[in-house]
Design a protein around this motif. Sequence first.
Motif, PDB file in Angstrom:
ATOM      1  N   ASN A  71      -6.646 -23.796 -11.127  1.00 15.90           N
ATOM      2  CA  ASN A  71      -7.109 -22.830 -12.116  1.00 15.90           C
ATOM      3  C   ASN A  71      -5.975 -22.507 -13.087  1.00 15.90           C
ATOM      4  OD1 ASN A  71      -7.939 -20.605 -13.554  1.00 15.90           O
ATOM      5  ND2 ASN A  71      -9.098 -19.755 -11.851  1.00 15.90           N
ATOM      6  N   HIS A  72      -6.069 -23.087 -14.280  1.00 21.98           N
ATOM      7  CA  HIS A  72      -5.000 -22.898 -15.255  1.00 21.98           C
ATOM      8  C   HIS A  72      -4.910 -21.458 -15.733  1.00 21.98           C
ATOM      9  CE1 HIS A  72      -4.220 -27.031 -15.136  1.00 21.98           C
ATOM     10  NE2 HIS A  72      -3.783 -27.185 -16.357  1.00 21.98           N
ATOM     11  N   LEU A  73      -5.996 -20.732 -15.617  1.00 20.80           N
ATOM     12  CA  LEU A  73      -5.971 -19.341 -16.053  1.00 20.80           C
ATOM     13  C   LEU A  73      -5.094 -18.525 -15.114  1.00 20.80           C
ATOM     14  CD1 LEU A  73      -8.076 -20.389 -17.863  1.00 20.80           C
ATOM     15  CD2 LEU A  73      -9.607 -18.564 -17.179  1.00 20.80           C
ATOM     16  N   ALA A  74      -5.294 -18.707 -13.832  1.00 21.76           N
ATOM     17  CA  ALA A  74      -4.486 -17.996 -12.854  1.00 21.76           C
ATOM     18  C   ALA A  74      -3.041 -18.470 -12.938  1.00 21.76           C
ATOM     19  CB  ALA A  74      -5.034 -18.220 -11.453  1.00 21.76           C
TER      20      ALA A  74
ATOM     21  N   LEU B  73      -7.605 -14.012 -19.783  1.00 23.10           N
ATOM     22  CA  LEU B  73      -7.393 -14.918 -18.656  1.00 23.10           C
ATOM     23  C   LEU B  73      -7.530 -14.146 -17.342  1.00 23.10           C
ATOM     24  CD1 LEU B  73      -6.639 -16.703 -20.894  1.00 23.10           C
ATOM     25  CD2 LEU B  73      -4.503 -17.252 -19.768  1.00 23.10           C
ATOM     26  N   LEU B  77     -10.571 -14.023 -14.371  1.00 23.93           N
ATOM     27  CA  LEU B  77     -10.329 -14.180 -12.946  1.00 23.93           C
ATOM     28  C   LEU B  77     -11.292 -13.291 -12.150  1.00 23.93           C
ATOM     29  CD1 LEU B  77      -8.204 -16.103 -12.176  1.00 23.93           C
ATOM     30  CD2 LEU B  77      -6.614 -14.243 -11.781  1.00 23.93           C
ATOM     31  N   LEU B 135     -12.531 -28.209 -16.221  1.00 21.36           N
ATOM     32  CA  LEU B 135     -12.563 -27.516 -14.941  1.00 21.36           C
ATOM     33  C   LEU B 135     -11.311 -26.680 -14.744  1.00 21.36           C
ATOM     34  CD1 LEU B 135     -14.040 -30.406 -12.804  1.00 21.36           C
ATOM     35  CD2 LEU B 135     -15.151 -28.250 -13.352  1.00 21.36           C
ATOM     36  N   ASN B 136     -10.186 -27.222 -15.172  1.00 19.15           N
ATOM     37  CA  ASN B 136      -8.936 -26.487 -15.040  1.00 19.15           C
ATOM     38  C   ASN B 136      -9.002 -25.138 -15.733  1.00 19.15           C
ATOM     39  OD1 ASN B 136      -7.465 -28.299 -13.494  1.00 19.15           O
ATOM     40  ND2 ASN B 136      -6.775 -29.446 -15.269  1.00 19.15           N
ATOM     41  N   TYR B 137      -9.625 -25.119 -16.893  1.00 15.68           N
ATOM     42  CA  TYR B 137      -9.689 -23.868 -17.641  1.00 15.68           C
ATOM     43  C   TYR B 137     -10.937 -23.063 -17.308  1.00 15.68           C
ATOM     44  CZ  TYR B 137      -5.465 -24.822 -20.232  1.00 15.68           C
ATOM     45  OH  TYR B 137      -4.155 -25.039 -20.554  1.00 15.68           O
ATOM     46  N   ARG B 138     -11.682 -23.491 -16.338  1.00 13.22           N
ATOM     47  CA  ARG B 138     -12.851 -22.726 -15.870  1.00 13.22           C
ATOM     48  C   ARG B 138     -13.797 -22.392 -16.998  1.00 13.22           C
ATOM     49  NH1 ARG B 138     -10.686 -24.530 -11.844  1.00 13.22           N
ATOM     50  NH2 ARG B 138     -10.302 -23.389  -9.906  1.00 13.22           N
TER      51      ARG B 138
END
Lengths: 352, 352
Positions: A71-74, B73, B77, B135-138
């Motif tokens: 999760n790049h946001l986290a 961001l 979460l 997916l990484n950036y949800r």
Amino acid sequence: MAVKKTSTKRAALRRTGPARHKSFVSAEQVAERAGVSRSAVSRTFTPGASVSEDTRRRVMRAATELGYHVNHLARGLMRRSTGIVCLIVADVESPQTARMVRAITTRLQSVGKVAMMINISDPRDDAADALRQTLNYRADATVVMSGTPSQAIVRSCLDNGQRLILISRDDKIAGPHNIRLDNAAAARLAFAAFIRAGCRRLAVINSNLGTPSLTAREYAFVAQARAAKFEVTVIREGGMTSYENGLIAARRLFSAEQRPDGVFCVNDLLACGAMDVARKEFGLRVPEDVSFIGFDNMRQADWLSYGLTTFDQPVEEIADNVAALATENGTRRQPARVEILPKMVWRSSVRI
Amino acid sequence: MAVKKTSTKRAALRRTGPARHKSFVSAEQVAERAGVSRSAVSRTFTPGASVSEDTRRRVMRAATELGYHVNHLARGLMRRSTGIVCLIVADVESPQTARMVRAITTRLQSVGKVAMMINISDPRDDAADALRQTLNYRADATVVMSGTPSQAIVRSCLDNGQRLILISRDDKIAGPHNIRLDNAAAARLAFAAFIRAGCRRLAVINSNLGTPSLTAREYAFVAQARAAKFEVTVIREGGMTSYENGLIAARRLFSAEQRPDGVFCVNDLLACGAMDVARKEFGLRVPEDVSFIGFDNMRQADWLSYGLTTFDQPVEEIADNVAALATENGTRRQPARVEILPKMVWRSSVRI
DNA sequence: ACACGGTTTGCACGCGCGTGCAATATTCTG
DNA sequence: CAGAATATTGCACGCGCGTGCAAACCGTGT
């Protein structure tokens, strides 16, 4: 131990819980499946961290089985950087803007960033809303290609430690990096080219947009011509530098008693419109009867129907600069000021 | 009380600490300054939350003084949604793609989303890397405008609960939403138009790209023509449906003994190139000697030099659908299948 | 004076992750 | 084989935020 237990329970709950809503896989679930701690999972996906080959394999296996994606946001919450770069643009549909966007996004991707695009409706907008978005998403950098940000919001970005890169915003704004073209020098070259071609009755086509860079092209051309004792007709038509406004401007221009024989258009879209009117509606030959020079070197300038002599905006070079400024980490004292001299591209719209 | 104390200390440390690196303002700092709890700050920026008018004012004042901006961001979460929608595109520079991107990004912004753009270099790519980024950036949703995602990565997106919207990807992929044009129907209309114009020697210009939608246009046109006992020459040139490949294809086409008098190009870029060659290099008149029909209705199709009869891709309608699918929250059983019949736009490249 | 319903507030927890620190496992050295 | 040096691991905390829950507050009616 107690902690471990609750975490396990939580993970188990997610899989079979009542919510049943599909959700992203977390590092904790991967850790549980691989039989390691969550730290091990983190480290597996952090280049340079200390993980044994054995656990790394087990983690990777569990990750692919579960379909895990970091999760790049986290991650951005911990690290200083989110990897996001915002592009603020008014007219993505304009060929030249699209060209620039392509160059910049591609270049950014190659250095591990990802582009977030924010449209603003009016190029004269102060882009405050867009820049707020930028801050909301904690972008590493913001590239302003349209709009004239107010000093206040610029300050806000800078104070928050965000890199700000202005492209072709000739306004005098202190603080952000600046990449600009030497519009005046190009305009003077255009004038010289017309004179060498034997043109005597010059004209400039612009819009009423009033963007500093467009205005600079117009003013420098007119100034140079006046200094050499040439008359210049200036036509500003409509609110955008569009093909359609090129049509209208040219109709006014060629309906006058004294038809110009050399027309400088502040961008290629206007030039294409003007050339089409000159040829189709007034039966003029280009370049025999009238010469045209544009600005941008958009793809269409090279099409057989136009063959427009113009000035190239070196988008790749600009993109390189953007990528460099967006990724640099050392805090520099001075904002960068890059000035590029656009190269003239000779085609067949000017006599030789 | 003890907790409160440490948090205060932390906030103080950040302002005057040794790091001294400019950093974003947090809700905690705002809370401290406004003399309220951090929850109050959160609630002030959460529509519908219970905050008294008094504290709201104090929070807002402190927020603007400090230059606070909610961290989307971190918010993402907690909430289910990040507000990010990814656009996967291969050729942003192509006029038609740019047109679509403009429509979609604008529409997404109007429903509170923000677009993240991911370039893929080759349209034949499976876009796996791009989808992993997604997916990484949800991202709440992913819009695939280019590339043919493999079943595996599609599954991964869907399993993670991400909405997936495919535009003009005619491949048979199960799972994601689909917005497509009725290419075959359009191609049949093109054939009918040629026949009504009296054309007898037909041709199709395509690229070797092999994208299903392009292929569908070609095949449907050829099939319809063959069914009516007409000969059709098919030319596939180069790897992209570009203006330049239109030039090359047309040179081959008009160098043949039997010159066609009706040419269907699978997109407008090819058509513009082909028309230019027909007129400039073979001295043919359009539509008297040869008729052209394109596909897309890109802006240039309406330029005076072309006046291309073509099929309109209703980008606004597509954008509406994308926005609707990207924001819907109820889990639906079936993926959406939107099929749009492109409308024919009559201009002057076909005899009447 | 008290009780009661409604509004506002603070606390505490968790979202998914990176990382310093100490504990443990492994290898190396003599 | 002991002991030192190194590699690996787990714990615990914090990044910035939203939100359930209970406490505190306010106004009104009796």
